[in-house]
Design an enzyme around this catalytic site. Structure first.
Site, PDB file in Angstrom:
ATOM      1  N   ASN A   1     -58.248  65.976 -10.132  1.00 18.87           N
ATOM      2  CA  ASN A   1     -57.743  64.841 -11.094  1.00 18.87           C
ATOM      3  C   ASN A   1     -58.663  63.679 -10.510  1.00 18.87           C
ATOM      4  O   ASN A   1     -58.244  62.868  -9.458  1.00 18.87           O
ATOM      5  CB  ASN A   1     -56.344  64.670 -10.597  1.00 18.87           C
ATOM      6  CG  ASN A   1     -55.844  63.508 -11.419  1.00 18.87           C
ATOM      7  OD1 ASN A   1     -56.347  62.762 -12.211  1.00 18.87           O
ATOM      8  ND2 ASN A   1     -54.184  63.098 -11.093  1.00 18.87           N
ATOM      9  N   TRP A   2     -59.218  63.102 -11.250  1.00 17.33           N
ATOM     10  CA  TRP A   2     -60.450  62.122 -10.930  1.00 17.33           C
ATOM     11  C   TRP A   2     -59.554  60.742 -11.306  1.00 17.33           C
ATOM     12  O   TRP A   2     -60.073  59.804 -10.740  1.00 17.33           O
ATOM     13  CB  TRP A   2     -61.422  61.712 -11.962  1.00 17.33           C
ATOM     14  CG  TRP A   2     -62.330  63.144 -11.768  1.00 17.33           C
ATOM     15  CD1 TRP A   2     -62.298  64.191 -10.828  1.00 17.33           C
ATOM     16  CD2 TRP A   2     -63.662  63.435 -12.242  1.00 17.33           C
ATOM     17  NE1 TRP A   2     -63.263  65.309 -11.017  1.00 17.33           N
ATOM     18  CE2 TRP A   2     -64.042  64.598 -11.793  1.00 17.33           C
ATOM     19  CE3 TRP A   2     -64.233  62.857 -13.313  1.00 17.33           C
ATOM     20  CZ2 TRP A   2     -65.567  65.237 -12.362  1.00 17.33           C
ATOM     21  CZ3 TRP A   2     -65.775  63.523 -13.717  1.00 17.33           C
ATOM     22  CH2 TRP A   2     -66.176  64.474 -13.623  1.00 17.33           C
ATOM     23  N   LYS A   3     -58.538  60.709 -11.905  1.00 20.67           N
ATOM     24  CA  LYS A   3     -57.667  59.588 -12.067  1.00 20.67           C
ATOM     25  C   LYS A   3     -58.579  58.532 -12.855  1.00 20.67           C
ATOM     26  O   LYS A   3     -59.547  58.674 -13.532  1.00 20.67           O
ATOM     27  CB  LYS A   3     -57.056  59.049 -10.733  1.00 20.67           C
ATOM     28  CG  LYS A   3     -56.238  60.054 -10.128  1.00 20.67           C
ATOM     29  CD  LYS A   3     -55.208  59.662  -8.930  1.00 20.67           C
ATOM     30  CE  LYS A   3     -54.599  60.742  -8.315  1.00 20.67           C
ATOM     31  NZ  LYS A   3     -53.575  60.337  -7.410  1.00 20.67           N
TER      32      LYS A   3
ATOM     33  N   HIS B   1     -47.532  62.907 -14.599  1.00 23.68           N
ATOM     34  CA  HIS B   1     -47.962  62.782 -13.145  1.00 23.68           C
ATOM     35  C   HIS B   1     -47.368  61.658 -12.645  1.00 23.68           C
ATOM     36  O   HIS B   1     -46.723  60.755 -13.525  1.00 23.68           O
ATOM     37  CB  HIS B   1     -49.541  62.491 -13.171  1.00 23.68           C
ATOM     38  CG  HIS B   1     -49.978  62.254 -11.878  1.00 23.68           C
ATOM     39  ND1 HIS B   1     -49.826  61.103 -11.239  1.00 23.68           N
ATOM     40  CD2 HIS B   1     -50.784  63.140 -11.168  1.00 23.68           C
ATOM     41  CE1 HIS B   1     -50.502  61.305  -9.925  1.00 23.68           C
ATOM     42  NE2 HIS B   1     -51.111  62.602  -9.879  1.00 23.68           N
TER      43      HIS B   1
ATOM     44  N   GLU C   1     -47.802  58.973 -11.199  1.00 22.46           N
ATOM     45  CA  GLU C   1     -48.252  57.702 -11.495  1.00 22.46           C
ATOM     46  C   GLU C   1     -47.874  57.360 -12.794  1.00 22.46           C
ATOM     47  O   GLU C   1     -47.614  56.071 -13.177  1.00 22.46           O
ATOM     48  CB  GLU C   1     -49.801  57.669 -11.260  1.00 22.46           C
ATOM     49  CG  GLU C   1     -50.222  57.761  -9.647  1.00 22.46           C
ATOM     50  CD  GLU C   1     -51.239  58.385  -9.334  1.00 22.46           C
ATOM     51  OE1 GLU C   1     -52.166  58.740 -10.135  1.00 22.46           O
ATOM     52  OE2 GLU C   1     -51.536  58.631  -8.203  1.00 22.46           O
TER      53      GLU C   1
ATOM     54  N   GLU D   1     -45.963  67.928  -6.942  1.00 20.31           N
ATOM     55  CA  GLU D   1     -46.723  66.808  -5.901  1.00 20.31           C
ATOM     56  C   GLU D   1     -45.622  65.799  -5.339  1.00 20.31           C
ATOM     57  O   GLU D   1     -45.371  65.051  -5.955  1.00 20.31           O
ATOM     58  CB  GLU D   1     -47.777  66.008  -6.756  1.00 20.31           C
ATOM     59  CG  GLU D   1     -48.783  66.880  -7.575  1.00 20.31           C
ATOM     60  CD  GLU D   1     -49.931  66.027  -7.961  1.00 20.31           C
ATOM     61  OE1 GLU D   1     -50.929  66.350  -7.447  1.00 20.31           O
ATOM     62  OE2 GLU D   1     -49.571  65.086  -9.140  1.00 20.31           O
TER      63      GLU D   1
ATOM     64  N   GLY E   1     -52.379  60.795  -2.217  1.00 23.18           N
ATOM     65  CA  GLY E   1     -53.322  59.578  -1.823  1.00 23.18           C
ATOM     66  C   GLY E   1     -52.883  58.958  -0.377  1.00 23.18           C
ATOM     67  O   GLY E   1     -53.484  57.848   0.154  1.00 23.18           O
TER      68      GLY E   1
ATOM     69  N   SER F   1     -52.713  65.156  -1.297  1.00 29.44           N
ATOM     70  CA  SER F   1     -53.770  65.124  -0.019  1.00 29.44           C
ATOM     71  C   SER F   1     -54.239  66.389   0.253  1.00 29.44           C
ATOM     72  O   SER F   1     -54.520  66.780   1.448  1.00 29.44           O
ATOM     73  CB  SER F   1     -53.065  64.415   1.257  1.00 29.44           C
ATOM     74  OG  SER F   1     -52.751  63.130   0.783  1.00 29.44           O
TER      75      SER F   1
ATOM     76  N   GLY G   1     -56.549  65.268  -5.847  1.00 29.34           N
ATOM     77  CA  GLY G   1     -56.968  63.834  -6.425  1.00 29.34           C
ATOM     78  C   GLY G   1     -58.223  63.550  -5.702  1.00 29.34           C
ATOM     79  O   GLY G   1     -59.416  63.901  -6.227  1.00 29.34           O
ATOM     80  N   GLY G   2     -58.194  62.634  -4.709  1.00 34.45           N
ATOM     81  CA  GLY G   2     -59.116  61.886  -3.883  1.00 34.45           C
ATOM     82  C   GLY G   2     -60.401  62.899  -3.765  1.00 34.45           C
ATOM     83  O   GLY G   2     -61.427  62.694  -3.947  1.00 34.45           O
TER      84      GLY G   2
HETATM   85  P1  PGA Z   1     -54.509  63.064  -3.812  1.00 33.25           P
HETATM   86  O1  PGA Z   1     -53.921  63.149  -5.183  1.00 33.25           O
HETATM   87  O2  PGA Z   1     -55.197  64.220  -3.537  1.00 33.25           O
HETATM   88  O3  PGA Z   1     -55.157  61.994  -3.836  1.00 33.25           O
HETATM   89  O4  PGA Z   1     -53.122  62.973  -2.885  1.00 33.25           O
HETATM   90  C1  PGA Z   1     -53.140  64.341  -5.830  1.00 33.25           C
HETATM   91  C2  PGA Z   1     -52.723  63.960  -7.327  1.00 33.25           C
HETATM   92  O5  PGA Z   1     -52.095  62.775  -7.444  1.00 33.25           O
HETATM   93  O6  PGA Z   1     -53.007  64.658  -8.118  1.00 33.25           O
END
Ligand code: PGA
Length: 248
Positions: free
Chosen positions: A9-11, A95, A97, A163, A169, A207, A228-229
Site C-alpha cells: 500500500n503505497w498510500k 483503510h 486512514e 490492521e 507506520g 509495520s 505500507g512503508g
Molecule cells: P505500515 O502500513 O506497514 O507502514 O505500518 C500498513 C498499512 O497502513 O496498510
C-alpha cells in the site's frame, strides 16, 4: 488461491517517475512478479502502471473506490468500473486512514464493497482497533462492528485485512499472539455471520517489514500481509515477497 498474499500500500507517495521505477524494480525480481503480489498505487498512476503490468503476474490494486455505483455528477470520484477498466484486481476499502480522515462509515463501506464486487474487483476490507480501544479492552467488539458490513454482502470474493491502528507506520508490531487471537476471532465471526464464508482470508498489516514478515506470515490464520512503508522500498518488499513465496 492458496499460499500467502502480499499487497503493498503505497498510500500518498511516489511520483509518475518513481512509481514506474518501483514497479520496474519489482518486475525484475522473480519473487515479486507473482500472482500473489499486489501493489496499491495512487489512483493517478494506476493506468500507467496497469499498462506496464500487462502480461505480468503482479496484480494492480487501488487504495479506494467510490461509494457511488454508476457514472454521474460526482466530482472527484473514481468508480469501481473505472478501476476495472484499467486492470485493477483489488481495492482497499475502509483503510483506517480513510476512516480517520474521511469519516468513512459502514453504510459507505458496504456500498464500496458492493461496487467493487459488481465490477469484478476483490475488495479488501480493512479493520482494526485504536490504541485506546485496545487499552479499554473492547477491541474485539470494535472489530466485530467493522466486520458487520460483511453480513450484508450476498455473494463474491473478498479479503479482510486486520490492521491495528497503533501498529500502522509506528514500528510497533502486534505480537504474534495478538495477531493470532484477532485473526482467529475474525474467521470465527465470519463463519457465523458472513454469507459467502467459504474461504475467508485475513491479511495482517501494521509495520510489516523484511525482518518480521516470515514469522508473521507463519502465524496461525494469517493469509498474507498488507504492507505500507516497507512496500516503498523495492529491496524490503522483495524480501517480504520472498518470505511469502517460501510458504506456498
Ligand atoms: P505500515 O502500513 O506497514 O507502514 O505500518 C500498513 C498499512 O497502513 O496498510
Amino acid at each position: 488461491m492458496a499460499g500467502k498474499l502480499i499487497i503493498g500500500n503505497w498510500k500518498m507517495n511516489t511520483r509518475a517517475q518513481s512509481a514506474q521505477s518501483l514497479v520496474d524494480a519489482l518486475l525484475e525480481q522473480p519473487a515479486c512478479d507473482q500472482p500473489w503480489v499486489g501493489v496499491a498505487a495512487p489512483a493517478v498512476y494506476l493506468a500507467a502502471l496497469g499498462a506496464r503490468l500487462q502480461g505480468r503476474s503482479i496484480r494492480l490494486a487501488a487504495q479506494d473506490v467510490s461509494a457511488f455505483a454508476s457514472d454521474g455528477a460526482y466530482t472527484g470520484e473514481i468508480s469501481a468500473a473505472m478501476l476495472q477498466d484499467i486492470g485493477c484486481a483489488y481495492v482497499l476499502v475502509g483503510h483506517s486512514e480513510r476512516r480517520q480522515y474521511f469519516a468513512e462509515n459502514n453504510p459507505q463501506l458496504l456500498a464500496k464493497m458492493n461496487n467493487a464486487l459488481a465490477a469484478g474487483i476483490v475488495p479488501v476490507l480493512c479493520v482494526g482497533e485504536t490504541l485506546e480501544q485496545r487499552e479499554q479492552g473492547d477491541y474485539l467488539e470494535v472489530i466485530y462492528q467493522q466486520l458487520a458490513v460483511l453480513a450484508e454482502i450476498n455473494a463474491g470474493e473478498y479479503l479482510i485485512a486486520y490492521e491495528p491502528v497503533w501498529a500502522i507506520g509506528t514500528g510497533k508490531v502486534a505480537t504474534l499472539e495478538q495477531i493470532a487471537e484477532i485473526h482467529s476471532a475474525i474467521k470465527t465471526w465470519c463463519l457465523q455471520n458472513a454469507k459467502p464464508s467459504a474461504s475467508i482470508r485475513v491479511l495482517y498489516g501494521g509495520s510489516v517489514k523484511a525482518e518480521n514478515a516470515e514469522s508473521i506470515l507463519m502465524t496461525d490464520n494469517v493469509d498474507g500481509a498488507l504492507v505500507g512503508g516497507a512496500s516503498l522500498d523495492a529491496g524490503s518488499f522483495r524480501m517480504i515477497c520472498q518470505a511469502a513465496g517460501k510458504l506456498i
